[in-house]
Design a protein around this motif. Structure first.
Motif, PDB file in Angstrom:
ATOM      1  N   ILE A  84       0.841  -1.194   0.000  1.00 49.24           N
ATOM      2  CA  ILE A  84       0.000   0.000   0.000  1.00 49.24           C
ATOM      3  C   ILE A  84       0.876   1.244   0.000  1.00 49.24           C
ATOM      4  N   VAL A  85       0.555   2.161  -0.907  1.00 49.66           N
ATOM      5  CA  VAL A  85       1.299   3.403  -1.096  1.00 49.66           C
ATOM      6  C   VAL A  85       0.291   4.553  -1.116  1.00 49.66           C
ATOM      7  N   PRO A  86       0.584   5.682  -0.482  1.00 53.75           N
ATOM      8  CA  PRO A  86      -0.340   6.824  -0.610  1.00 53.75           C
ATOM      9  C   PRO A  86      -0.326   7.355  -2.035  1.00 53.75           C
ATOM     10  N   ALA A  87      -1.491   7.709  -2.545  1.00 54.77           N
ATOM     11  CA  ALA A  87      -1.553   8.290  -3.884  1.00 54.77           C
ATOM     12  C   ALA A  87      -0.911   9.666  -3.912  1.00 54.77           C
ATOM     13  N   ASN A  88      -0.902  10.342  -2.773  1.00 53.18           N
ATOM     14  CA  ASN A  88      -0.260  11.660  -2.653  1.00 53.18           C
ATOM     15  C   ASN A  88       1.166  11.471  -2.181  1.00 53.18           C
ATOM     16  N   THR A  89       2.071  11.221  -3.124  1.00 50.88           N
ATOM     17  CA  THR A  89       3.491  11.073  -2.821  1.00 50.88           C
ATOM     18  C   THR A  89       4.272  11.264  -4.094  1.00 50.88           C
ATOM     19  N   PHE A  90       5.583  11.427  -3.958  1.00 48.69           N
ATOM     20  CA  PHE A  90       6.431  11.433  -5.143  1.00 48.69           C
ATOM     21  C   PHE A  90       6.424  10.030  -5.744  1.00 48.69           C
ATOM     22  N   VAL A  91       6.505   9.970  -7.056  1.00 46.87           N
ATOM     23  CA  VAL A  91       6.319   8.710  -7.783  1.00 46.87           C
ATOM     24  C   VAL A  91       7.348   7.647  -7.389  1.00 46.87           C
ATOM     25  N   ALA A  92       8.484   8.037  -6.823  1.00 45.80           N
ATOM     26  CA  ALA A  92       9.519   7.067  -6.455  1.00 45.80           C
ATOM     27  C   ALA A  92       9.007   6.021  -5.471  1.00 45.80           C
ATOM     28  N   THR A  93       8.091   6.405  -4.591  1.00 46.90           N
ATOM     29  CA  THR A  93       7.561   5.441  -3.625  1.00 46.90           C
ATOM     30  C   THR A  93       6.880   4.286  -4.333  1.00 46.90           C
ATOM     31  N   ALA A  94       6.050   4.607  -5.310  1.00 45.52           N
ATOM     32  CA  ALA A  94       5.366   3.573  -6.082  1.00 45.52           C
ATOM     33  C   ALA A  94       6.330   2.844  -7.004  1.00 45.52           C
ATOM     34  N   GLU A  95       7.285   3.555  -7.575  1.00 41.60           N
ATOM     35  CA  GLU A  95       8.287   2.928  -8.444  1.00 41.60           C
ATOM     36  C   GLU A  95       9.016   1.804  -7.732  1.00 41.60           C
ATOM     37  N   ALA A  96       9.405   2.050  -6.491  1.00 38.33           N
ATOM     38  CA  ALA A  96      10.170   1.051  -5.745  1.00 38.33           C
ATOM     39  C   ALA A  96       9.394  -0.248  -5.608  1.00 38.33           C
ATOM     40  N   VAL A  97       8.092  -0.126  -5.358  1.00 42.35           N
ATOM     41  CA  VAL A  97       7.245  -1.317  -5.226  1.00 42.35           C
ATOM     42  C   VAL A  97       7.159  -2.054  -6.558  1.00 42.35           C
ATOM     43  N   ALA A  98       6.881  -1.316  -7.613  1.00 40.04           N
ATOM     44  CA  ALA A  98       6.732  -1.935  -8.937  1.00 40.04           C
ATOM     45  C   ALA A  98       8.019  -2.594  -9.388  1.00 40.04           C
ATOM     46  N   ARG A  99       9.153  -1.979  -9.111  1.00 39.18           N
ATOM     47  CA  ARG A  99      10.434  -2.538  -9.532  1.00 39.18           C
ATOM     48  C   ARG A  99      10.740  -3.875  -8.865  1.00 39.18           C
ATOM     49  N   CYS A 100      10.145  -4.102  -7.708  1.00 38.38           N
ATOM     50  CA  CYS A 100      10.344  -5.384  -7.025  1.00 38.38           C
ATOM     51  C   CYS A 100       9.354  -6.443  -7.510  1.00 38.38           C
ATOM     52  N   VAL A 104       1.354  -2.412  -6.721  1.00 33.66           N
ATOM     53  CA  VAL A 104       1.122  -1.130  -6.057  1.00 33.66           C
ATOM     54  C   VAL A 104      -0.376  -0.965  -5.811  1.00 33.66           C
ATOM     55  N   VAL A 105      -0.741  -0.709  -4.558  1.00 29.23           N
ATOM     56  CA  VAL A 105      -2.122  -0.433  -4.195  1.00 29.23           C
ATOM     57  C   VAL A 105      -2.160   0.978  -3.613  1.00 29.23           C
ATOM     58  N   LEU A 106      -2.977   1.843  -4.208  1.00 31.30           N
ATOM     59  CA  LEU A 106      -2.969   3.252  -3.847  1.00 31.30           C
ATOM     60  C   LEU A 106      -4.069   3.582  -2.845  1.00 31.30           C
ATOM     61  N   ALA A 107      -3.674   4.271  -1.776  1.00 32.56           N
ATOM     62  CA  ALA A 107      -4.611   4.671  -0.721  1.00 32.56           C
ATOM     63  C   ALA A 107      -4.778   6.179  -0.704  1.00 32.56           C
ATOM     64  N   ASP A 108      -5.928   6.629  -0.254  1.00 30.39           N
ATOM     65  CA  ASP A 108      -6.163   8.060  -0.083  1.00 30.39           C
ATOM     66  C   ASP A 108      -5.475   8.532   1.201  1.00 30.39           C
ATOM     67  N   VAL A 109      -5.547   9.830   1.462  1.00 29.80           N
ATOM     68  CA  VAL A 109      -4.847  10.406   2.601  1.00 29.80           C
ATOM     69  C   VAL A 109      -5.794  11.243   3.454  1.00 29.80           C
ATOM     70  N   ASP A 110      -5.321  11.547   4.649  1.00 28.19           N
ATOM     71  CA  ASP A 110      -6.074  12.375   5.580  1.00 28.19           C
ATOM     72  C   ASP A 110      -6.161  13.814   5.039  1.00 28.19           C
ATOM     73  N   PRO A 111      -7.321  14.441   5.042  1.00 29.25           N
ATOM     74  CA  PRO A 111      -7.442  15.790   4.472  1.00 29.25           C
ATOM     75  C   PRO A 111      -6.720  16.860   5.277  1.00 29.25           C
TER      76      PRO A 111
END
Length: 373
Positions: A84-100, A104-111
């Motif tokens: 699980i990765v926050p959708a509001n982040t720099f793309v590197a966070t999701a990249e790291a998951v995909a590269r492994c 990638v599962v995207l979650a919303d964030v606290d307003p």
């Protein structure tokens, strides 16, 4: 009429000037000793940063994205697993998951904070979830104790993406020590920035630390130069960067105090129509970025005024992860908060020496459209 004195978004020249003498000495020592890869400077910085983050192990690596990938690889996360990765982040966070090879599962964030919380994580957890990337975005820690109420019963690990949070604390505990492991970036613009790329992993799990160190060095066994026991890669922190980082580490707390003072000045002067993200009382934020939400005016109108006034600004991040093509089909929950934030967020100038006169001028420019003519 002359242009107003510029207020930069980030004053790297000022940050560097404060330690220039020490950095010149670092360069001379590194060249004199030819200690370019590994060596005493890397060992010294790893020990110092482990102490600083209240962990027992620090592994210097090539950059922050590598740090996250190596944590996942060290945990043997791969195909069939979900992270699980926050959708509001720099793309590197999701990249790291995909590269492994994981999903990638995207979650919303606290307003209020723009960070993950237990509710947003619970909404996307599944039996295949093995980890959550707790991204301490903008310098404020995620409440990992809150996350743990959801993750611990399910046996899901918390991995910290601490690329923007060097020196931040949650209830007195430093980031880097809050999850199973943490990835740090030392990109030059970070609170603790190198003279180029650099990164580190911190953890208090000795088996995970050893495995990450092996993978990062071509899979080479810790006790043998010639025996390669795992499929590895080349991701090493070089001696020059390590020595420069240790110089800056001694001044990090002071620099972060400067950022907090600037944030306090902003908060006191923000005009109507602009709302800062909430900084909770139980955290010590290091304000890598100072984010406001443009609640009334169109953001482009505001940035136009800033440009005219010679005030720097940034957007972090106007395109959420799910709008980038590689992650457009990622499994996700409703991301309505992230969508709203993407259209409203604006990053104001932020660096340790930013004074109250400058923050006051920035706020005057922000609110200029509301002033009587």
């Amino acid at each position: 009429m002359s242009s107003p004195t510029p207020i930069p978004f980030l004053d790297l020249k000022a940050v560097t000037a404060e330690v220039r003498h020490d950095l010149d000495a670092v360069w001379k020592t590194t060249v004199d000793n030819c200690a370019f890869i590994g060596g005493a400077a890397v060992d010294s910085f790893e020990e110092a940063f482990a102490r600083y983050t209240a962990t027992t192990h620090c592994i210097g690596v090539a950059n922050g994205t590598d740090a996250l990938e190596l944590i996942l690889a060290g945990m043997d996360v791969g195909p069939g697993d979900e992270v699980i990765v926050p959708a509001n982040t720099f793309v590197a966070t999701a990249e790291a998951v995909a590269r492994c090879g994981a999903t990638v599962v995207l979650a919303d964030v606290d307003p209020e904070t723009a960070l993950l919380n237990a509710e947003t994580v619970r909404a996307v957890m599944s039996p295949r979830t093995v980890a959550v990337m707790a991204v301490h975005l903008y310098g404020q820690p995620v409440d990992v104790d809150d996350l743990a109420t959801v993750t611990e019963p399910a046996g899901v690990a918390i991995i910290e993406d601490a690329a923007q949070a060097h020196g931040a604390t949650l209830r007195g505990r430093p980031v880097g020590s809050l999850g199973i492991a943490a990835g740090f970036s030392f990109y030059p613009g970070k609170n603790l920035g190198a003279l180029g790329d650099g990164g580190a992993v911190t953890t208090s799990d000795p088996q995970l630390a050893d495995r990450i160190r092996v993978i990062a060095n071509h899979g080479r066994a810790l006790d043998s130069r010639y025996d390669h026991v795992l499929l590895g890669r080349n991701s090493r922190l070089d001696g020059l960067q390590a020595a420069a980082l240790e110089v800056k580490l001694h001044r990090l707390d002071e620099a972060n105090e400067g950022r907090r003072a600037a944030a306090k000045s902003y908060q006191a002067a923000l005009p109507e129509g602009f709302t800062a993200l909430t900084s909770r009382d139980d955290v010590t934020s290091v304000y890598h970025l100072y984010i406001v939400r443009c609640m009334v005016e169109d953001r482009s109108t505001v940035t136009g005024r800033l440009d005219e006034a010679n005030v720097g600004w940034g957007l972090h991040y106007p395109i959420p992860c799910h709008r980038h093509e590689p992650f457009a089909t990622s499994r996700r929950a409703d991301l309505s908060v992230t969508e709203v934030l993407a259209d409203q967020i604006l990053s104001l100038p932020m660096f340790p020496s930013l004074d109250s006169e400058s923050t006051g001028r920035v706020c005057e420019v922000l609110g200029a459209d509301n002033q009587p003519t």
